[in-house]
Design a protein around this motif. Structure first.
Motif, short mmCIF file in Angstrom:
data_model
loop_
_atom_site.label_atom_id
_atom_site.label_comp_id
_atom_site.label_asym_id
_atom_site.label_seq_id
_atom_site.Cartn_x
_atom_site.Cartn_y
_atom_site.Cartn_z
N PHE A 125 -42.59 -1.42 -30.23
CA PHE A 125 -41.15 -1.43 -30.02
C PHE A 125 -40.40 -1.51 -31.36
CE2 PHE A 125 -42.19 -3.99 -25.93
CZ PHE A 125 -42.68 -2.85 -25.33
N ASP A 126 -39.16 -1.03 -31.34
CA ASP A 126 -38.26 -1.19 -32.48
C ASP A 126 -37.22 -2.27 -32.23
OD1 ASP A 126 -39.52 0.75 -34.00
OD2 ASP A 126 -38.28 2.36 -33.19
N ASN A 165 -26.10 1.09 -14.32
CA ASN A 165 -27.30 1.94 -14.29
C ASN A 165 -27.81 2.10 -15.72
OD1 ASN A 165 -28.17 4.99 -14.79
ND2 ASN A 165 -28.80 4.43 -12.73
N TRP A 166 -29.13 1.98 -15.91
CA TRP A 166 -29.69 1.98 -17.25
C TRP A 166 -29.50 3.31 -17.96
CZ3 TRP A 166 -32.69 -0.82 -20.86
CH2 TRP A 166 -32.71 -2.20 -20.63
N VAL A 167 -29.54 4.41 -17.22
CA VAL A 167 -29.36 5.71 -17.86
C VAL A 167 -27.91 5.88 -18.33
CG1 VAL A 167 -29.68 8.20 -17.62
CG2 VAL A 167 -31.15 6.62 -16.34
N ALA A 190 -37.07 5.91 -24.38
CA ALA A 190 -37.60 7.12 -25.00
C ALA A 190 -38.86 7.55 -24.28
CB ALA A 190 -37.91 6.87 -26.48
N LEU A 191 -39.39 8.69 -24.68
CA LEU A 191 -40.69 9.11 -24.17
C LEU A 191 -41.74 8.10 -24.58
CD1 LEU A 191 -40.58 12.92 -24.97
CD2 LEU A 191 -40.66 11.91 -22.70
N ALA A 192 -42.70 7.89 -23.71
CA ALA A 192 -43.77 6.95 -24.02
C ALA A 192 -44.47 7.34 -25.31
CB ALA A 192 -44.76 6.89 -22.86
N ARG A 193 -44.80 6.35 -26.14
CA ARG A 193 -45.45 6.63 -27.42
C ARG A 193 -46.81 7.28 -27.23
NH1 ARG A 193 -43.52 3.37 -31.85
NH2 ARG A 193 -41.29 3.18 -31.55
N ARG A 232 -36.54 7.91 -15.38
CA ARG A 232 -37.32 6.70 -15.68
C ARG A 232 -37.07 6.25 -17.12
NH1 ARG A 232 -43.38 8.07 -14.45
NH2 ARG A 232 -43.56 6.39 -15.99
N MET A 233 -36.95 4.97 -17.29
CA MET A 233 -36.68 4.43 -18.61
C MET A 233 -37.87 4.53 -19.56
SD MET A 233 -33.52 3.58 -18.61
CE MET A 233 -33.46 5.17 -17.81
N ASP A 234 -39.08 4.56 -19.00
CA ASP A 234 -40.27 4.65 -19.85
C ASP A 234 -40.70 6.09 -20.10
OD1 ASP A 234 -41.09 5.21 -17.31
OD2 ASP A 234 -42.87 3.94 -17.35
#
Length: 311
Positions: A125-126, A165-167, A190-193, A232-234
């Motif tokens: 994470f950042d 809403n998270w988005v 973001a896109l999953a690492r 999706r957030m992840d």
């Protein structure tokens, strides 16, 4: 058009606003941060405290940008219905580290900084929120050039994500940083690492985002609005990010009374297409596709509406 001009004028005024800052002595540093042995410097501006691994002047500037972000958010929510308690301000402080080595040192110093995640995952994470003495706190990692963007983003995301809403709140992050700082650097999703792929990663600039979004509109490939709140957030894909940024900016100007209602009512755990369409119809009294067409007319290349709003 008039509302967008007013928003831009208010953002310019907030960005130029000066605030009194208190420089904090080392003995005011939270014990959790002190135990990390990182050389943090502290400053407080209004409701906001920043401990930063750099100079005290940098910490003061960061806290000022948080205060500027709050000023603009308060102005935007003032005209919105049901938004009296929209902004959460319960964070005790923000801790900013500059390097991967400092992040590693911070997270290894106490598992609280991992916020319940295993160390190897937390290191990806950042930023991450955590608990300190019964209050929310957050650490972030970025370079000095990104301080204004990160400060504005933190207030926006954490201030609204509890109710919105998270988005949409991610779109608000980019809207706020673009209005106040002219940048779009900070991502909370973001896109999953671990995701492998050959998808194009755009530069994090307003020009690149605008050009790509206008290309998508022209080719009919922009992300469907009905799907935006369901992302999706992840696994937050770039076309959706561009759409929520632009749509949220437009929404603030076109629906100053109802944007917050829409964002909160879209925060349902179940968000299939039918439910999303029902929320748009119930809040804005328009079909989601009609709303999308109105946004496209504003966002497309050569739009006379957008040009007029910038004058």
């Amino acid at each position: 058009v008039r509302r967008m001009r007013a928003i831009r004028a208010q953002a310019d005024a907030c960005a130029a606003r000066e605030f009194d800052v208190e420089l904090l002595p080392k003995d005011r540093m939270p014990a959790l941060l002190r135990a990390s042995a990182i050389a943090f410097e502290g400053a407080r501006c209004g409701k906001f405290t920043c401990w930063l691994a750099g100079s005290q002047q940098e910490a003061a500037a960061f806290a000022k940008w948080q205060a500027r972000a709050l000023a603009l958010l308060q102005w935007l929510t003032k005209t919105a219905e049901d938004a009296d308690n929209a902004i959460y301000l319960g964070y005790r402080y923000i801790a900013v580290v500059r390097t991967y080595a400092q992040k590693d040192q911070l997270l290894r110093s106490n598992k609280a900084f991992c916020c319940g995640e295993p160390l190897d995952r937390a290191l990806l994470f950042d930023s991450c929120w955590y608990w300190d003495d019964g209050h929310h706190a957050e650490w972030m990692m970025h370079g000095p050039a990104n301080d204004p963007d990160a400060a504005v983003a933190q207030i926006t995301k954490r201030g609204l994500s509890g109710t919105c809403n998270w988005v949409i709140s991610e779109g608000m992050v980019h809207t706020m940083t673009s209005l106040l700082c002219g940048t779009v650097h900070t991502y909370y999703t973001a896109l999953a690492r671990t995701t492998a792929g050959g998808g194009k990663v755009l530069p994090r600039t307003i020009e690149a985002w605008t050009n790509e979004l206008q290309r998508q509109i022209a080719t009919g490939s922009d992300w469907p609005l009905v799907d935006v709140p369901r992302e999706r957030m992840d696994n937050f894909r770039e076309p959706c990010r561009l759409k929520t940024w632009s749509f949220t900016t437009w929404l603030l100007a076109s629906e100053p009374k109802h944007w917050y209602q829409l964002a909160t009512q879209l925060k349902r755990d179940e968000r299939n297409e039918g439910l999303v369409a029902d929320v748009f119809r119930g809040v804005l009294a328009r079909d989601v596709h009609q709303v999308e067409e109105a946004w496209r007319e504003w966002a497309r290349k050569g739009s006379p509406i957008a040009k007029a709003a910038r004058k």
